[in-house]
Design a protein around this motif. Structure first.
Motif, PDB file in Angstrom:
ATOM      1  N   THR A   4       0.847  -1.196   0.000  1.00  0.00           N
ATOM      2  CA  THR A   4       0.000   0.000   0.000  1.00  0.00           C
ATOM      3  C   THR A   4       0.885   1.250   0.000  1.00  0.00           C
ATOM      4  OG1 THR A   4      -1.600  -1.257   1.305  1.00  0.00           O
ATOM      5  CG2 THR A   4      -1.920   1.121   1.197  1.00  0.00           C
ATOM      6  N   ASP A  20       0.598  -3.339 -10.102  1.00  0.00           N
ATOM      7  CA  ASP A  20       0.389  -3.885  -8.760  1.00  0.00           C
ATOM      8  C   ASP A  20       0.756  -5.373  -8.833  1.00  0.00           C
ATOM      9  OD1 ASP A  20      -0.616  -5.091  -6.478  1.00  0.00           O
ATOM     10  OD2 ASP A  20      -2.345  -3.763  -6.333  1.00  0.00           O
ATOM     11  N   LYS A  32       1.838 -13.751   1.351  1.00  0.00           N
ATOM     12  CA  LYS A  32       2.263 -13.580  -0.042  1.00  0.00           C
ATOM     13  C   LYS A  32       3.374 -14.568  -0.443  1.00  0.00           C
ATOM     14  CE  LYS A  32      -0.395 -10.084  -1.238  1.00  0.00           C
ATOM     15  NZ  LYS A  32      -1.357  -9.939  -0.158  1.00  0.00           N
TER      16      LYS A  32
HETATM   17  C1  LIG Z   1      -3.677  -6.838  -5.200  1.00  0.00           C
HETATM   18  C2  LIG Z   1      -3.177  -6.231  -3.924  1.00  0.00           C
HETATM   19  N1  LIG Z   1      -2.653  -4.988  -3.951  1.00  0.00           N
HETATM   20  C3  LIG Z   1      -2.181  -4.408  -2.828  1.00  0.00           C
HETATM   21  C4  LIG Z   1      -2.220  -5.050  -1.618  1.00  0.00           C
HETATM   22  C5  LIG Z   1      -1.714  -4.349  -0.394  1.00  0.00           C
HETATM   23  O1  LIG Z   1      -0.608  -5.014   0.131  1.00  0.00           O
HETATM   24  P1  LIG Z   1      -0.074  -4.712   1.619  1.00  0.00           P
HETATM   25  O2  LIG Z   1      -0.918  -5.479   2.558  1.00  0.00           O
HETATM   26  O3  LIG Z   1       1.349  -5.192   1.589  1.00  0.00           O
HETATM   27  O4  LIG Z   1      -0.180  -3.245   1.820  1.00  0.00           O
HETATM   28  C6  LIG Z   1      -2.737  -6.344  -1.550  1.00  0.00           C
HETATM   29  C7  LIG Z   1      -2.788  -7.042  -0.252  1.00  0.00           C
HETATM   30  O5  LIG Z   1      -3.314  -8.097  -0.084  1.00  0.00           O
HETATM   31  C8  LIG Z   1      -3.243  -6.945  -2.723  1.00  0.00           C
HETATM   32  O6  LIG Z   1      -3.770  -8.177  -2.699  1.00  0.00           O
END
Ligand SMILES: Cc1ncc(COP(=O)(O)O)c(C=O)c1O
Length: 375
Positions: free
Chosen positions: A60, A156, A185
């Motif tokens: 994020t 992304d 992840k």
């Molecule tokens: C497609 C996608 N984008 C962004 C994010 C955000 O990741 P983070 O939790 O590392 O901020 C996620 C988290 O699951 C995601 O699935």
């Protein structure tokens, strides 16, 4: 009660090798934004065919910092796929920008035809394709369209470390790629993220945003205390513990992705023999890394998606739905764009357990549960 089959199993991919790196960090006395972080940035960006990596505390933060560094603000419109996690859209609204949703194809990824229509309708500053479930989006088409309309492309890649299109890693197709190292992840540091890019100036802007917009890195300050700030920044830093873990995870990435592909292949073979269940993800020239394995429940299946979810739950098998489209979320009520296919998929998709080294016995239990002969 039979043992639980979880949706993810991070403990399957984190070995004692992590402990050695963490010990080194403790012994060094340098606990954040130091040599391990730099090494992780170099190795991760190198593995994704890009020149610069900036490690941060989440995907994020990575997406937010990227858009901010690209100048996205209140006057700007950004296209994101309708089928994604909320963070992809939230970062745009956090910057005051307008979110426009792009519809998806049957595999859940951005539909270039929908993107073309949106680019012709709106004045778009940036596009954020998501490589959903670990399957690369159609980057050839997306980057071409974005270029024609002078829109930036931020990938992304939260689901897709190691995924490729014609051998070229995701994250290296657009202006920048953003990764997540969240607990579930394919590469995890518990929490964490990374921006990769070939654009040195963009990388420098993101480095400053990550560390209070200080003009000097911690290294430079060690040699000379002089301290200045020439903009507004955040604390988006990654700790050295996370970076140490990231380095050891990265070493195992190919092996872990290969194991995911083997699990996926067994599911695929089984699903071919089940009427009414489908899987879409077989794109030519792409290497899928199966962050999730998502099945679609068709009309010919004896159960609805929700009934299948209940059946799996009754047998102590964890499943999920990734994702309710952005347009279904309360905060996005009335959002612009296209999302008819995403809305339809929402009622059909179900994510079943997927993780490296899943035992054949556990997988067989999932497969047997999918075989429904009567309602
Ligand atoms: C497609 C996608 N984008 C962004 C994010 C955000 O990741 P983070 O939790 O590392 O901020 C996620 C988290 O699951 C995601 O699935």
């Amino acid at each position: 009660m039979v043992n639980e089959v979880p949706l993810y199993k991070p403990e399957n991919v984190i070995g004692d090798e992590v402990i050695e790196g963490i010990r080194e960090v403790l012994a060094s006395g340098w606990l954040t934004l130091g040599p391990k972080t730099r090494a992780f940035e170099e190795e991760f960006s190198g593995a994704h065919a890009t020149e610069h990596g900036v490690a941060v505390n989440s995907c994020t933060s990575a997406l937010y910092a990227c858009l901010r560094a690209l100048g996205v603000g209140e006057e700007d419109t950004v296209v994101v796929p309708a089928m994604t996690f909320s963070a992809t859209a939230n970062v745009v609204r956090l910057l005051g920008g307008e979110v426009v949703l792009c519809d998806v194809t049957s595999n859940g990824n951005m539909d270039p035809d929908s993107l073309r229509r949106l680019l012709e309708t709106y004045d778009v500053t940036a596009v954020i394709p998501v490589h959903l479930y670990g399957l690369p989006a159609d980057m050839q088409a997306i980057t071409k369209l974005a270029e024609q309309h002078e829109a930036a492309v931020v990938e992304d890649c939260a689901h897709a470390p190691g995924a490729t299109i014609e051998g070229k890693p995701v994250g290296s197709w657009g202006d920048a790629g953003c990764y997540s190292f969240y607990a579930t992840k394919n590469v995890t540091t518990g929490e964490g993220g990374m921006v990769v890019t070939n654009d040195q100036q963009l990388a420098e802007r993101i480095r400053k945003l990550r560390n209070h917009h200080q003009t000097k890195s911690p290294d430079e300050k060690r040699d000379n205390w002089g301290y200045d700030v020439d903009g507004l920044g955040f604390n988006f830093r990654m700790s050295e513990f996370q970076a140490a873990m990231g380095l050891s995870q990265l070493e195992r990435l190919d092996e872990m992705n290969e194991s995911r592909r083997q699990v996926a292949q067994r599911y695929r073979n089984a699903i071919e023999g089940i009427e009414g269940l489908y899987w879409y993800g077989d794109e030519s020239n792409t290497e899928h890394v199966f962050h999730l394995f998502v099945v679609q429940v068709g009309d010919g299946y004896p159960l609805t998606r929700n009934e299948l979810y209940d059946r799996l739950t009754e047998r102590n098998i964890v499943s999920g739905v990734h994702y309710p489209p952005i347009s279904e979320l309360t905060y996005y009520d009335g959002v612009g764009g296209e999302y008819a296919i995403a809305t339809e998929l929402y009622n059909r998709i179900i994510s079943i357990p997927m993780y490296p080294k899943m035992s054949e016995r556990d997988q067989q239990r999932v497969i047997e549960t999918l075989h429904v002969t009567e309602r």
